[in-house]
Design an enzyme around this catalytic site. Structure first.
Site, PDB file in Angstrom:
ATOM      1  N   ASP A   1      -7.898   1.425   2.301  1.00  0.00           N
ATOM      2  CA  ASP A   1      -7.437   2.357   3.336  1.00  0.00           C
ATOM      3  C   ASP A   1      -8.301   3.587   3.546  1.00  0.00           C
ATOM      4  OD1 ASP A   1      -5.650   2.843   5.418  1.00  0.00           O
ATOM      5  OD2 ASP A   1      -4.372   4.126   4.202  1.00  0.00           O
TER       6      ASP A   1
ATOM      7  N   HIS B   1       0.853  -1.195   0.000  1.00  0.00           N
ATOM      8  CA  HIS B   1       0.000   0.000   0.000  1.00  0.00           C
ATOM      9  C   HIS B   1       0.886   1.241   0.000  1.00  0.00           C
ATOM     10  CE1 HIS B   1      -3.352   2.628   0.638  1.00  0.00           C
ATOM     11  NE2 HIS B   1      -2.808   3.103   1.745  1.00  0.00           N
TER      12      HIS B   1
ATOM     13  N   ASP C   1       0.993   5.191  -0.096  1.00  0.00           N
ATOM     14  CA  ASP C   1       0.280   6.460   0.070  1.00  0.00           C
ATOM     15  C   ASP C   1       1.005   7.560  -0.695  1.00  0.00           C
ATOM     16  OD1 ASP C   1      -1.904   5.880   1.918  1.00  0.00           O
ATOM     17  OD2 ASP C   1      -0.334   5.427   3.370  1.00  0.00           O
TER      18      ASP C   1
ATOM     19  N   HIS D   1      -6.634   9.649   0.086  1.00  0.00           N
ATOM     20  CA  HIS D   1      -7.323   9.531   1.378  1.00  0.00           C
ATOM     21  C   HIS D   1      -6.508  10.045   2.566  1.00  0.00           C
ATOM     22  CE1 HIS D   1      -5.238   5.621   0.652  1.00  0.00           C
ATOM     23  NE2 HIS D   1      -4.868   5.787   1.893  1.00  0.00           N
TER      24      HIS D   1
END
Length: 1310
Positions: free
Chosen positions: A356, A242, A244, A640
């Site tokens: 997420d 993941h 970001d 997000h």
């Protein structure tokens, strides 16, 4: 108002002038006269000649035989030849199609263009000539057309046929469009979110252990193992990382430190590990890597993607937040990612991966369904939902839109998989027991000491059997939560696989476990392998095939998200709905300017192409790269951890600088395109369009600049602008309406002196105009004394350098209108507002000074300033009367008037400002929680500001009350007297400044509306009869309100008393409303924020938050970087339909038409640009440019975007294709203000059920129109009668609430 009616009657006359009932005859397609005949045409001609000679020989034999039948055959043959001859001479000239409707040919058009009187094909006529060169983008446009597609192309038709087809297209649209006033119903589903949510136990026994797996789950698991009919365990292991795009580090820093290395390792190690799989979601990182990667690595990635071993999931620019993001940037970042993937990797994503975002909404599944996705995976939902889905074995469900139309099933559903456990890490996802899952995170990097690196043991021949058994027990328990017995197991975490050592460790250890299990398949009765989410959805579909009800249906959403894994007690993630509102507003500003620039660019660029204006084409191609960067910067901020405000302060500043740079560029892009479109011929002038705003830097509000007025001899005089007195000072400006509907707007313009008048594009002086003062409290440019350190204000004074002109502008749909401001010495004083203020009498200019208008003395000579009258304050217009408190200055009641202008019963509508006290360490960037140590959750934040100033402004078209509480709050309520629909609404504006810390610490500021609306939930929704006695006397009154989601849809929210205010705050992006059987109160806003209705009759919105402490969700700091922020709202009070009872089936609640129009106007205001001609006069400018010359789109059809596609080969250059996204916004016809018919909405936007009608974009001709998936990658055919390739936009049908995308390819020539 009569002017509106005249213009619309003319349009109707034009649209219905020609109606001839003829049968169309398909005619032979002619190629462009400039092209030489192709080989195929030559062969066809030769075949025709051969057939002709054969017929001649046959006829000769018939004559020779002398049979009587030959005479009949000969007669028929001659008749056929004569018919063919007469048809052929009726063929039109094969000239390029002109959509301009030129009247060069008197009476009859030679081509496919409609006649000058407006009759013709209703909508775009599609040019069918073969083009020498079409820069088309997308999956269809880049491919050679098959013979079947060619056969489907529409042959040219003559003008009479066009009229007939116009009628047939209209019939098709009317039959598929539905009633102009329709009823939306709720979808029929197995699960309704708010009904189930209200029944949850929010304090379960298992909360302290943080694991819902109890004895009941274990007993069911044991029983399942004995079921002979249960299919064997199937496990799909999905390695993932993941990434970001910004959080604790900036986007660029994350790429340099982690993401680049992860992608490099994947393309090298996966060539070595032949059965390893992986997924990737964030295209923002992938694009950055691709641009820097060696071609050998690019080819390696392509091979891995083509083989399916690397799956691109979702494919958006980022993994978007789902609470704060508006529908436009949410879809735009998805389009940007998908188009990049198609152009570079030739791949179309099919599975969503959204693990997420902090709670999940129902808009993303709708978009993914429209993009032809097969399924989606979600993660972060309320802990009670996690347990419920596990208990019911319903973790795989079909997510269905909340609405449907009568007689229609809900469209836009998507199969969705809920990850059954807390988090997507290895520890939190392999099974119900995290302490066991820790054993299977094999990352051990020297220097890193983590809970998994200490506990996990590498797999050896000695322990493989033991470890395999331990792991399978967790996998089997996970699969037991689903009826199909398939487990999806993610193996990864944030920024994993960034070290070569970890790639080896994770793969090799899992490989040993998988090989051991598969080698002993009969022993374990398990099928396990590396795979992707697509493999999971294929597996569960295969196992449920043939069942009558394979997956349950679900409607609703998963807000508010709450976790318990930190402290074993609920933590509600409702703070980020409001955190850092300044940045949320910056995002909406870029959204507005990007959308406005996209539409202008598409039309200006293709106008230049078709008119062969080389200089303009070069300018547009050079500027196109800025649009690409703006799309990507806006998309990046929808991440997000960005628009949520949950990144570190330094990272938020990096985001803001990107947004700010793109806002500047998009404003300049609009200036360039407006310059091109205003000039009638080849653009010769540049740089004469200037924005009214000056933006110093990203952390300050934009400042309005005064228009520069020059001598009339030197000014810009647009064609048709009317005469003006020679030598008089004149200033010109352009208003750009980016909406596809006509609109009436209140526009404000800064001028340097008050003696002015405004003339519209026809040179007619506007009657509705008002001159207001500019106060030092709202503009630092005029701030002289400023604010003292004690929290009081200096003397409030009016500016002598600037004035505000307020006027009513009537703007055609998608238009550029040139207005002028002139000196008016004669009658300007009747337009000057009157000021009521106790402390505004002082002279604000030194004696003897001269104002820019030429008047000497002080500002009091320009404005009449009177003392504020004693008692409560009253504002009134023909629709309502507002009453304000004498001391606080806040609104108290709204008294509306009936159609006879008589006052009705006063309605309570108090406005209150207060704040919640933050719970330290439990309320931060993510979380919201009130301080349990305090006796009262709320505090009066205004009590410390003793110096309260109230200013009343009253004028011909607007009156307002402004109250100032030191530097902390400037609050304005305004009503209008314009004789338009705006008079029925109340405008509210708040300037909020928390000042530097430690002021206002642990403060969560809200604005609350307190009314007497009885918004109480119906009895069936308030209790569970199994848990509560049916004693209605003790039944709690649970308020209900409706919150919008992503500016796309509305959800019903019912208070759940067990979870406090923090669990009853919901995200809004555009607005919210409360209602009872009599009234509806709607609040519309400009940006994302939290909203709640915690007590009956109340509706509140959170404005800003300051929490000094971190809330332990990873960010590591509090939120103290507040900025002066301007919040703007519309407040609307409307009547509900009389005699309304509980509908069966229940209805789906949406705003009124008035509400939707105000929401669109607030989100996309008209842009104002100055026309500057200081150096030389500009001749030949058009006073008005209507970019929808044949009329507006229907009232409820919103032009979401008109987005030029990049050239597939040269991706920094534009192509001739653009994606047009249309959204048919739902509205409720039965809800309206008092005297709804008198609002004038029909004159602005008359309701119709005739479809899109005669849509024309500028003077452009089209080559093709294709219905595509939402992101433009695939052809799609939603309706049974529609083809992929559409002849005319008049054929398009849209269901209420529906969102559709069309690929428009523009011709090379007009």
């Amino acid at each position: 108002m009569t002017k509106f009616k005249v213009s619309f009657s003319e349009n109707h006359k034009n649209c219905t002038m020609l109606s001839i009932d003829l049968k169309t005859i398909p005619l032979r397609k002619f190629s462009d006269v400039e092209q030489s005949p192709s080989e195929e045409e030559v062969q066809q001609k030769q075949r025709g000649t051969a057939r002709h000679s054969l017929l001649s020989r046959m006829s000769f034999k018939l004559f020779r035989r002398g049979s009587a039948r030959c005479i009949g055959l000969l007669s028929a043959f001659v008749t056929i030849l004569l018919c063919l001859y007469y048809i052929s001479i009726g063929q039109p000239n094969p000239a390029p199609i002109s959509e301009a409707g030129s009247s060069t040919a008197a009476g009859l058009q030679r081509g496919l263009g409609p006649s000058a009187n407006g009759a013709g094909i209703t909508g775009f006529s599609v040019q069918q000539q073969q083009q020498k060169k079409i820069h088309a983008a997308g999956i269809v446009s880049n491919q050679k057309r098959s013979s079947e597609q060619k056969a489907e192309e529409v042959p040219p038709v003559v003008e009479q046929q066009a009229a007939v087809e116009s009628d047939s297209h209209g019939e098709y649209a009317r039959s598929n469009w539905g009633d102009k006033c329709y009823v939306l119903l709720q979808s029929d589903t197995n699960i309704t979110a708010n009904e189930e949510h209200s029944r949850f136990d929010f304090q379960p026994e298992w909360m302290r252990s943080k694991e819902y797996w109890d004895r009941g789950f274990e007993e069911r698991f044991d029983a399942q193992k004995k079921e002979k009919q249960r299919p064997p365990l199937k496990v799909i292991v999905v390695p993932h990382s993941h990434n970001d795009p910004g959080w604790l580090k900036t986007f660029t820093n994350y790429f340099q430190s982690d993401s680049r290395q992860i992608l490099n390792l994947l393309v090298t190690k996966m060539q070595e590990y032949k059965d390893m799989t992986f997924i990737w979601s964030e295209i923002s990182f992938l694009q950055l890597w691709w641009d820097q990667a060696h071609p050998t690595k690019q080819r390696a990635l392509r091979r891995l993607v083509d083989s399916g071993r690397i799956e691109i999931t979702t494919g958006g620019w980022v993994m978007t937040d789902e609470a704060n993001v508006h529908i436009y940037p949410m879809l735009d970042q998805l389009i940007e990612g998908h188009q990049w993937l198609k152009n570079n990797l030739n791949v179309t994503p099919k599975v969503g991966w959204s693990i997420d975002p902090f709670g999940h909404g129902s808009t993303v599944p709708y978009l993914l369904s429209g993009a032809n996705f097969e399924g989606a995976i979600i993660q972060r939902i309320h802990y009670a939902w996690k347990q419920w889905f596990a208990r019911q074995q319903m973790g795989d469900f079909v997510w269905t839109p909340y609405w449907r139309t009568k007689g229609e099933a809900a469209a836009g559903s998507l199969l969705t998989h809920n990850m059954p456990f807390d988090i997507y890490s290895i520890k939190g996802s392999c099974g119900p027991h995290p302490f066991i899952c820790l054993n299977f995170d094999f990352r051990k990097i020297p220097g890193e000491y983590t809970e998994y690196s200490v506990k996990a043991q590498f797999i050896t021949d000695d322990n493989v059997e033991e470890k395999a058994q331990l792991l399978l027990e967790q996998y089997a328990r996970t699969a037991s939560l689903f009826p199909h017995n398939v487990a999806l197991i993610p193996v990864g975490d944030d920024f994993r696989y960034n070290k070569e050592r970890e790639v080896d460790q994770q793969y090799q250890n899992y490989k040993k476990l998988i090989d051991h299990i598969m080698a002993n398949k009969r022993l374990y009765n398990t099928d396990i392998r590396f795979g992707t989410p697509s493999d999971y959805f294929a597996a569960i579909r295969e196992r449920t095939r043939g069942r009558s009800s394979s997956f349950p249906s679900f409607k609703g959403d998963f807000f508010v998200y709450s976790d318990i894994f930190s402290e074993g007690r609920p933590a509600y993630w409702s703070g980020y709905f409001t955190t850092r509102p300044f940045y949320k507003l910056l995002s909406s500003e870029l959204e507005h300017n990007l959308r406005a620039a996209e539409i202008l660019f598409t039309l200006a660029y293709n106008t230049a192409r078709q008119a062969q204006r080389e200089n303009a084409i070069k300018i547009d191609e050079k500027n196109y790269e800025q649009i690409i960067h703006a799309r990507r910067n806006l998309g990046l901020f929808q991440h997000h951890d960005a628009i949520t405000g949950t990144s570190k302060a330094a990272v938020m500043r990096d985001y803001a600088m990107r947004l700010f740079e793109s806002i500047q560029n998009m404003v300049k892009m609009q200036e360039s395109c407006i310059e091109q479109l205003l000039q009638r011929s080849q653009p010769r002038h540049h740089g004469f369009i200037i924005s009214e705003f000056e933006r110093d830097n990203f952390n300050k509000l934009p400042r309005k600049m005064p228009i520069q007025m020059v001598s009339g001899d030197d000014s810009t005089t647009p064609a048709g602008g009317g005469a003006s007195s020679a030598g008089a000072s004149i200033g010109s400006f352009v208003l750009y309406n980016s909406l596809a509907q006509k609109r009436i707007e209140i526009v404000t313009l800064r001028v340097q002196h008050p003696n002015v008048k405004i003339l519209n594009q026809e040179g007619v002086e506007l009657k509705h105009i008002q001159i207001n003062p500019v106060w030092n409290i709202t503009d630092t440019y005029d701030l002289v004394l400023g604010t003292t350190t004690t929290g009081t204000i200096g003397r409030i004074r009016t500016s002598t350098r600037q004035y505000e002109v307020m006027f009513v502008a009537e703007l055609e749909a998608l238009s550029l209108s040139t207005y002028r401001v002139q000196v008016d010495e004669a009658s300007y004083r009747r337009n000057i507002a009157t000021i009521y203020c106790d402390d505004c009498h002082e002279s604000s200019a030194p004696a003897g000074t001269t104002t820019p208008g030429g008047a000497s003395g002080a500002a009091v000579s320009d404005f009449e300033v009177r003392a504020k009258p004693a008692g409560d304050i009253q504002l009134e217009n023909p629709h309502m009367r507002l009453l304000f408190d004498e001391k606080s200055g806040f609104l108290k009641t709204v008294t509306r008037k009936n159609q006879r202008k008589e006052l009705l019963k006063p309605m309570q509508c108090n406005i209150k400002f207060a704040a919640y006290r933050s719970a330290q360490f439990h309320s931060g960037a993510y979380l919201f929680k009130t301080d349990p140590e305090q006796s009262e959750a709320e505090k009066d934040v205004l009590e410390g500001y003793t110096d309260v100033r109230i200013i009343i402004t009253s004028g011909p078209i607007a009156s307002d009350v402004t109250v100032i509480y030191g530097p902390f709050l400037a609050h304005t309520v305004r009503i209008f007297n314009t004789r338009t629909h705006l008079d029925a609404a109340i405008y509210v504006e708040n300037d909020i400044d928390f000042e530097p810390p430690p002021k206002n610490r642990e403060t969560e500021l809200f604005m609350r509306l307190i009314t007497n609306i009885d918004n109480i939930a119906g009895a069936p929704l308030q209790r569970d009869p199994l848990k509560e006695p049916p004693d209605t006397g003790t039944m709690p009154e649970l308020p209900v309100f409706y919150s919008d989601q992503n500016g796309f849809q509305y959800h019903e929210r019912i208070k759940v008393p067990a979870i406090g205010i923090e669990g009853n705050y919901f995200p809004i992006t555009s607005g919210a409303f409360i209602q009872d059987s009599r009234l509806r109160l709607t609040l519309l806003t400009t940006h994302a924020q939290g909203a709640a209705s915690y007590e009956p009759g109340q509706l509140e919105v959170m404005l800003d938050r300051r929490t000094l402490y971190d809330d332990y969700r990873g960010m590591g700091e509090g939120v103290v970087d507040s900025h002066l922020t301007r919040h703007r709202f519309w407040l609307l009070v409307e009547d509900m339909p009389r005699g309304q009872h509980a509908a069966k089936p229940p209805g789906y609640q949406v705003p009124s038409m008035q509400g939707q129009m105000l929401a669109n106007a607030l989100r996309y205001p008209p842009n104002l640009y100055f026309l500057s001609s200081v150096e030389q006069p500009l001749a030949g400018l058009q006073a008005q440019v209507r970019l929808l010359p044949k009329g507006a789109l229907p009232c409820d059809v919103h032009l979401t975007t008109l987005r030029t596609l990049s050239d597939p080969e040269l991706q920094l250059f534009p192509s001739a294709s653009a994606l047009m996204v249309l959204h048919r916004q739902g509205f409720d016809c039965s809800v309206s203000a008092v005297g709804g018919r008198e609002l004038g909405l029909d004159s602005v936007c008359p309701l119709s059920n005739g479809g899109l009608g005669p849509v024309q974009l500028a003077q452009l001709s089209l080559h093709s129109i294709e219905a595509t998936s939402l992101t433009g990658l695939e052809q799609t055919k939603v309706k049974a009668k529609e083809n992929f390739r559409i002849r005319s936009l008049a054929e398009v049908s849209l269901q209420p609430m529906e969102l559709r995308t069309f690929n428009l390819t523009f011709s090379d020539r007009s």
